[in-house]
Design a protein around this motif. Structure first.
Motif, short mmCIF file in Angstrom:
data_model
loop_
_atom_site.label_atom_id
_atom_site.label_comp_id
_atom_site.label_asym_id
_atom_site.label_seq_id
_atom_site.Cartn_x
_atom_site.Cartn_y
_atom_site.Cartn_z
N PHE A 622 0.85 -1.21 0.40
CA PHE A 622 -0.09 0.27 -0.03
C PHE A 622 0.97 1.14 -0.18
O PHE A 622 2.00 1.20 0.39
N TYR A 623 0.62 2.49 -0.68
CA TYR A 623 1.02 3.59 -0.74
C TYR A 623 2.21 3.52 -1.31
O TYR A 623 3.69 3.59 -1.00
N ARG A 624 2.20 2.95 -2.47
CA ARG A 624 3.36 1.85 -3.24
C ARG A 624 4.77 1.75 -3.18
O ARG A 624 5.08 0.81 -3.14
N ARG A 625 5.08 1.86 -1.81
CA ARG A 625 6.65 1.16 -1.03
C ARG A 625 6.65 0.46 -0.06
O ARG A 625 7.16 0.53 0.52
N TRP A 626 5.10 0.40 0.63
CA TRP A 626 4.74 -0.15 2.10
C TRP A 626 4.15 -1.56 1.42
O TRP A 626 3.56 -1.83 0.97
N TYR A 650 9.09 -1.20 4.80
CA TYR A 650 9.09 0.34 3.45
C TYR A 650 10.46 -0.33 2.47
O TYR A 650 11.35 0.28 2.92
#
Length: 692
Positions: A622-626, A650
């Motif tokens: 989620f949120y691109r890099r998490w 992350y």
């Protein structure tokens, strides 16, 4: 048209000018040569010298100074580096150059930005007022600022003066001098820190050793507040013949007061004349070592670990292998009753006869060692004939097999039984029918495969023979068509058995994405035993009925990202499922999200100890890099969570951070469970800080 004409003129000038002696080719939109021999080029300038390419908006060549001056979007490309600069001055006789406001990208991705850059040759240069990083210069997670840098690509190292290390723009520490390896080189790695209930807080500082190109090692002193100092050594080697990797630990445990260790490794060497040397070693000092010190949960629940080494030869007609096997039973305090093979000689040859008929000659000689139980030698010979038929253009496959088993035992110790030899004969015929239909658009393929096998074996009572490596396998779809269901070579079933299996498979071929997968698959099977007898009732009780349980398996995948599967066996008389294994796996199309749910069930009416385990594995981005990951295994009979881990990470292109909490319910030397957390912080090119 103007560019083509200018290029042609430039080549004529090069043939008659001193610049041709430096073997430089020049292309540009406009080229002018004055009376002094100076050449000026403007617009899309490209100058090539051997394997080096210079691009710029403007270029001037001075024949007396033997220099090329370039400015405006200067690019200097070579196999050893890619350089961009505001301006550059290059010597045509040697490889030296001076560049201003230069950015250097090395072959392995390191970036150097310098206000002034001096290139001595293609492998050596220095710079002033520099920034160094292995991240993108647009978004560096970490960087080094220095007043001066010296790069030696030949030696594979870089040294900086007045270095300041920054993370996310925040200065972390300063050093007047710092060396940085550009390739494998001995030196300290990043430290690791973690904590757990059994080991306490631990800190380690690995040291990397690279004596030669094909040898390296890592030595890691690991201090654990609850246990003491553990020394770890990992050695790796690769050559044209194969590879080796060895790992060992040694600890004087403060809790147990004993010396504890682990030796683990593998090797594979392909030698001339068809010989192979192979080893796979895993040995610990005691049966609780893995529970206390396993780096992850994969080996914590293991009951057996083993060490095996072999020398093999492969020829045109077969192979010969000499091997030794040492097993360690982690559920017992010692291995006095654990079976060891010291040694075993296997020989397997296949001799082609006529019309695809093959004669197989299999022989095995083994010395079994078991101090408190039966030990001794066993020789097993198994010659057998294989006759295949493929009528109806291959739509039907018929295989006939017939062979003999001969056992001989000698030098038996602790043997209360008297028999030391036996002989059995077996034959089988198996038929497979392939029914296939493909849709007109060739997207769908439907295959129905009925299989029938009849096994007939004449075997004596074998309950008085020694038993070393043999057990009786429960019936599954995997072994339904294998005939003898005894593992190992001490027993052969007395058989007069008919086995039936039907498989139904529907496949889809997506030509647009070029992907193929099985949409629906169904398999059912059973067996009818005409004899209902046993050669050793201690291992395989006499069947109470002629027919076996119903076996089945099912899978459904409406698309490649959804997979539901189940397999098991059903008792039609008692009306219960003896065994069930089911799994659901979901994947997001992006490949970033995964969900897996498993269920394993074995009824107490089928085996002495019932099993009912539920497993869950989740990974979500989620949120691109998490990324959030979780693993859970639950025993519903004991009402106990056997293992659970939760981690959040992350992942940046240049750095990553991971925090993991875990709990493992497996008895060790201190408690019945172990819990703690691991923290890892890693930077590209610098390694990681954390624990494992």
């Amino acid at each position: 048209m103007q560019t083509t004409w200018a290029c042609a003129i430039s080549l004529i000038f090069l043939l008659h000018s001193p610049i041709a002696q430096a073997r430089i080719d020049l292309l540009a939109d406009q080229v002018v040569r004055d009376s002094y021999g100076e050449i000026t080029a403007d617009g899309h300038v490209e100058a090539t010298r051997n394997d080096e390419l210079l691009r710029a908006d403007h270029l001037r060549y001075h024949p007396l100074k033997k220099e090329i001056y370039a400015r405006g979007n200067v690019e200097l490309q070579s196999p050893t580096a890619s350089i961009q600069a505001k301006s550059a001055r290059l010597h045509t006789i040697n490889q030296s150059a001076q560049l201003k406001e230069a950015t250097v990208t090395l072959p392995d991705g390191q970036h150097i930005r310098a206000m002034r850059l001096q290139r001595v040759d293609k492998l050596h240069f220095t710079g002033e007022d520099v920034i160094f990083t292995e991240c993108s210069l647009k978004d560096p997670a970490w960087l080094l600022r220095a007043s001066r840098i010296k790069v030696d690509q030949e030696a594979g190292e870089m040294s900086v003066e007045n270095a300041r290390f920054e993370v996310a723009g925040i200065p972390i520490f300063y050093s007047p001098y710092w060396q940085y390896p550009l390739r494998r080189k001995s030196g300290l790695l990043m430290p690791m820190i973690s904590t757990s209930q059994r080991r306490g807080t631990e800190f380690s500082m690995p040291y990397y050793i690279a004596p030669t190109e094909n040898w390296d090692a890592t030595f890691t002193p690991r201090w654990m507040t609850a246990r003491g100092l553990m020394n770890e050594l990992e050695i790796r080697h690769i050559s044209t013949f194969g590879h080796e990797q060895w790992y060992t630990t040694l600890l004087q445990d403060k809790v147990t007061g004993t010396r504890r260790y682990q030796i683990e490794g593998n090797m594979l060497e392909q030698l001339p004349l068809g010989f192979t040397v192979q080893a796979d070693i895993n040995q610990t000092s005691d049966n609780q070592y893995l529970s206390d010190f396993s780096a992850d949960g994969t080996m914590v629940s293991a009951r057996f670990i083993q060490s095996k080494a072999s020398v093999g030869w492969q020829g045109e007609l077969g192979n010969v292998t000499l091997l030794g096997l040492k097993q360690q039973d982690l559920s017992k305090p010692d291995n006095n009753k654990t079976l060891q093979w010291l040694p075993r000689l296997d020989a397997n040859f296949t001799i082609p006869l006529i019309n695809d008929v093959q004669l197989h000659l299999d022989q095995q000689i083994t010395r079994f060692s078991r101090p408190l139980l039966i030990s001794g030698w066993r020789m097993h010979a198994n010659p057998w004939l294989e006759i295949p038929f493929t009528p109806f253009a291959g739509a039907v496959e018929i295989t006939v097999q017939a062979g003999m088993h001969q056992w001989n035992y000698w030098q038996l110790r602790n043997n209360p039984l008297r028999a030391d030899r036996a002989r059995a004969y077996e034959t089988s015929i198996q038929g497979v029918l392939h029914l296939e239909r493909i849709s007109k658009n060739r997207h769908w393929r439907h295959e129905i495969t009925p299989t029938m096998r009849f096994d007939y074996a004449v075997a004596p009572n074998q309950s008085t023979l020694p038993r070393f490596d043999t057990a009786f396998s429960r019936l599954t779809l995997n072994n339904l068509m294998q005939g003898n269901r005894f593992t190992g070579l001490d027993r052969v079933e007395r058989m007069k058995r008919l086995s039936l299996m039907l498989r139904n498979d529907v496949q889809f071929n997506d030509k647009q994405s070029k992907r193929k997968w099985s949409v629906v698959s169904l398999g059912i099977g059973t067996a009818w035993d005409f004899l209902r007898s046993s050669v050793d009732p201690r291992l395989s009780p006499v069947p109470t009925r002629n027919y076996a349980n119903l076996l089945g398996e099912f899978s459904l995948s409406p698309n490649p990202n959804f997979h539901l599967s189940a397999e098991g066996q059903y008792d039609p008389i008692a009306r219960y499922w003896a065994t069930v294994n089911a799994a659901l796996r979901l994947n997001h199309e992006s490949g970033k999200h995964h969900l897996s749910v498993t269920w394993q069930h074995t009824d107490a009416r089928y085996v002495p100890t019932a099993i009912n385990l539920i497993g869950l594995n989740i990974s979500a981005n989620f949120y691109r890099r998490w990324q959030l990951s979780s693993l859970w295994q639950y025993d519903s009979i004991l009402k106990l969570t056997q293992q659970a881990t939760v981690s959040i990470a992350y992942k940046h292109p240049c750095w990553n951070i991971n925090l993991e909490g875990f709990r493992i319910n497996r008895a060790g030397s201190t408690s019945s469970s172990n819990s703690g957390f691991r923290f890892t912080l890693g930077f590209k090119g610098l390694g990681s800080i954390g624990g494992k």
